[in-house]
Write a protein that holds these residues in place. Structure first.
Motif, PDB file in Angstrom:
ATOM      1  N   GLY A   1       5.104  -2.178  15.548  1.00 55.98           N
ATOM      2  CA  GLY A   1       6.446  -2.046  16.076  1.00 55.98           C
ATOM      3  C   GLY A   1       6.493  -1.661  17.542  1.00 55.98           C
ATOM      4  O   GLY A   1       7.577  -1.566  18.123  1.00 55.98           O
ATOM      5  N   ARG A   2       5.343  -1.450  18.169  1.00 53.87           N
ATOM      6  CA  ARG A   2       5.293  -1.161  19.603  1.00 53.87           C
ATOM      7  C   ARG A   2       5.337  -2.472  20.383  1.00 53.87           C
ATOM      8  O   ARG A   2       4.853  -3.503  19.912  1.00 53.87           O
ATOM      9  N   PRO A   3       5.896  -2.468  21.565  1.00 59.82           N
ATOM     10  CA  PRO A   3       6.090  -3.733  22.286  1.00 59.82           C
ATOM     11  C   PRO A   3       4.831  -4.577  22.440  1.00 59.82           C
ATOM     12  O   PRO A   3       4.880  -5.805  22.318  1.00 59.82           O
ATOM     13  N   LEU A   4       3.671  -3.958  22.681  1.00 55.92           N
ATOM     14  CA  LEU A   4       2.461  -4.741  22.907  1.00 55.92           C
ATOM     15  C   LEU A   4       2.056  -5.543  21.670  1.00 55.92           C
ATOM     16  O   LEU A   4       1.489  -6.641  21.795  1.00 55.92           O
ATOM     17  N   MET A   5       2.340  -5.016  20.452  1.00 56.87           N
ATOM     18  CA  MET A   5       2.043  -5.764  19.230  1.00 56.87           C
ATOM     19  C   MET A   5       3.243  -6.562  18.758  1.00 56.87           C
ATOM     20  O   MET A   5       3.097  -7.669  18.233  1.00 56.87           O
ATOM     21  N   ALA A   6       4.439  -6.008  18.929  1.00 58.90           N
ATOM     22  CA  ALA A   6       5.647  -6.691  18.473  1.00 58.90           C
ATOM     23  C   ALA A   6       5.807  -8.038  19.163  1.00 58.90           C
ATOM     24  O   ALA A   6       6.321  -8.999  18.568  1.00 58.90           O
ATOM     25  N   ALA A   7       5.345  -8.150  20.388  1.00 61.61           N
ATOM     26  CA  ALA A   7       5.404  -9.431  21.095  1.00 61.61           C
ATOM     27  C   ALA A   7       4.622 -10.490  20.335  1.00 61.61           C
ATOM     28  O   ALA A   7       5.035 -11.662  20.263  1.00 61.61           O
ATOM     29  N   GLN A   8       3.496 -10.096  19.731  1.00 59.41           N
ATOM     30  CA  GLN A   8       2.683 -11.044  18.970  1.00 59.41           C
ATOM     31  C   GLN A   8       3.293 -11.339  17.600  1.00 59.41           C
ATOM     32  O   GLN A   8       3.140 -12.441  17.075  1.00 59.41           O
ATOM     33  N   VAL A   9       3.986 -10.358  17.028  1.00 57.30           N
ATOM     34  CA  VAL A   9       4.700 -10.602  15.772  1.00 57.30           C
ATOM     35  C   VAL A   9       5.775 -11.666  15.981  1.00 57.30           C
ATOM     36  O   VAL A   9       5.888 -12.630  15.216  1.00 57.30           O
ATOM     37  N   ASP A  10       6.557 -11.499  17.028  1.00 52.92           N
ATOM     38  CA  ASP A  10       7.590 -12.482  17.348  1.00 52.92           C
ATOM     39  C   ASP A  10       6.963 -13.848  17.607  1.00 52.92           C
ATOM     40  O   ASP A  10       7.468 -14.881  17.148  1.00 52.92           O
ATOM     41  N   ARG A  11       5.853 -13.854  18.300  1.00 51.08           N
ATOM     42  CA  ARG A  11       5.164 -15.106  18.643  1.00 51.08           C
ATOM     43  C   ARG A  11       4.650 -15.831  17.403  1.00 51.08           C
ATOM     44  O   ARG A  11       4.818 -17.050  17.274  1.00 51.08           O
ATOM     45  N   ILE A  12       4.036 -15.099  16.456  1.00 45.09           N
ATOM     46  CA  ILE A  12       3.489 -15.780  15.276  1.00 45.09           C
ATOM     47  C   ILE A  12       4.608 -16.290  14.379  1.00 45.09           C
ATOM     48  O   ILE A  12       4.508 -17.378  13.786  1.00 45.09           O
ATOM     49  N   LEU A  13       5.707 -15.534  14.272  1.00 39.04           N
ATOM     50  CA  LEU A  13       6.812 -15.998  13.426  1.00 39.04           C
ATOM     51  C   LEU A  13       7.435 -17.272  13.995  1.00 39.04           C
ATOM     52  O   LEU A  13       7.760 -18.208  13.244  1.00 39.04           O
ATOM     53  N   LYS A  14       7.592 -17.317  15.295  1.00 38.14           N
ATOM     54  CA  LYS A  14       8.139 -18.532  15.913  1.00 38.14           C
ATOM     55  C   LYS A  14       7.193 -19.710  15.716  1.00 38.14           C
ATOM     56  O   LYS A  14       7.632 -20.853  15.498  1.00 38.14           O
ATOM     57  N   TYR A  15       5.889 -19.456  15.768  1.00 38.15           N
ATOM     58  CA  TYR A  15       4.916 -20.526  15.545  1.00 38.15           C
ATOM     59  C   TYR A  15       4.992 -21.033  14.106  1.00 38.15           C
ATOM     60  O   TYR A  15       5.076 -22.251  13.870  1.00 38.15           O
ATOM     61  N   LEU A  16       4.993 -20.135  13.143  1.00 35.28           N
ATOM     62  CA  LEU A  16       5.008 -20.533  11.732  1.00 35.28           C
ATOM     63  C   LEU A  16       6.288 -21.267  11.367  1.00 35.28           C
ATOM     64  O   LEU A  16       6.269 -22.205  10.559  1.00 35.28           O
ATOM     65  N   ARG A  17       7.390 -20.858  11.961  1.00 33.59           N
ATOM     66  CA  ARG A  17       8.663 -21.508  11.657  1.00 33.59           C
ATOM     67  C   ARG A  17       8.750 -22.923  12.223  1.00 33.59           C
ATOM     68  O   ARG A  17       9.662 -23.681  11.865  1.00 33.59           O
ATOM     69  N   GLY A  18       7.788 -23.312  13.036  1.00 32.10           N
ATOM     70  CA  GLY A  18       7.781 -24.657  13.589  1.00 32.10           C
ATOM     71  C   GLY A  18       7.209 -25.705  12.649  1.00 32.10           C
ATOM     72  O   GLY A  18       7.187 -26.895  13.000  1.00 32.10           O
TER      73      GLY A  18
END
Length: 287
Positions: free
Chosen positions: A234-251
């Protein structure tokens, strides 16, 4: 052979998002952190304590924002004490369509250190907290640090849980008949966010991307469990990657984003038996 199956709506793969919300008892914190300098034994580690408390204070809200913006339902595996600390987050989880599963009372209340009677008591204590804060008992259980005893599975089944996640030897969920009754066995991940605690958070993204790409291309009817902790993920440095992987998978088409309880209920309703990798991937199934 175990019962062959295909996911609903011809989904090619299931993605189960797991967010762990954890807190430690008293003024304790996790026995690890981003800091590399350890204190003398017996010294109160306030930095570790406050680092561990970040999840229920701030991290959970960032993860909820990312999950909801990406329209990905998830399962928040939560220490019951963390729910008591953050009741507003619990309310928002339920309001926005997420599951909350049990994870002992505190993260340092490890089942491996308890007698069967003590285990039963702490399971009951967690159920009581869930009833108070959510209006219903939890459907799933994952033990802290995945450290159950030989009795935990039975006790969880006897308590009426739907799914149980303390398994290190399976790839797919299935109905298991325990001494306490049937449960849906649920596999976990080998690469939660803590694997990159002092490394590059992008490595976490790359691992899940590569694993997804492999399963999607080579193993239809597979499962990917994507796991983060609220106090680190939930910290920005990891949350950025969470957002990134979800956007990738949803593609990708044919991805079923399922909560653990949703997937487990489907498995139970269809009486899915274990489908071993020998059966799934053996020579008879070679492409």
């Amino acid at each position: 052979m175990g019962k062959r199956f295909s996911w609903p709506n011809d989904a090619r793969i299931v993605v189960a998002m797991t967010c762990l919300m954890e807190n430690w008892s008293g003024d304790k914190g996790p026995p690890f952190s981003v800091q590399t300098t350890g204190l003398k034994p017996g010294t109160h580690d306030r930095a570790a304590m406050t680092w561990g408390h970040y999840g229920s204070r701030n991290g959970v809200w960032r993860l909820l924002k990312i999950l909801n913006e990406n329209k990905v339902p998830s399962t928040f595996v939560s220490n019951a004490h963390s729910m008591e600390i953050a009741p507003a987050a619990v309310e928002h989880m339920l309001k926005t369509g997420h599951e909350i599963a049990a994870h002992s009372y505190t993260q340092d209340a490890l089942m491996a250190y308890l007698s069967p009677d003590e285990e039963k008591a702490i399971i009951g204590k967690c159920i009581d907290v869930f009833k108070k804060l959510t209006g219903a008992p939890p459907k799933g259980w994952l033990s802290p640090v995945l450290a159950p005893t030989a009795e935990t599975e039975r006790l969880i089944a006897e308590a009426g849980f739907l799914w149980y996640g303390d398994y290190n030897n399976i790839d797919l969920p299935f109905v298991v008949n325990t001494k306490g009754g049937p449960l849906v066995a649920f596999p976990h991940t080998d690469f939660a966010d803590h694997r990159v605690l002092r490394a590059n958070p992008r490595d976490w993204f790359e691992v899940y991307k590569d694993t997804f790409d492999y399963l999607y291309a080579n193993e239809p009817n597979s499962l990917l469990n994507v796991t983060v902790h609220c106090h680190f993920g939930g910290r920005p440095l990891m949350a950025a990657q969470v957002d990134r992987i979800l956007k990738y998978l949803r593609g990708f088409p044919g991805v079923w984003f399922a909560r653990h309880d949703e997937l487990a209920q489907w498995v139970k309703d269809n009486n899915i038996a274990e489908w071993t990798n020998q059966e799934r991937l053996g020579p008879q199934n070679a492409r």
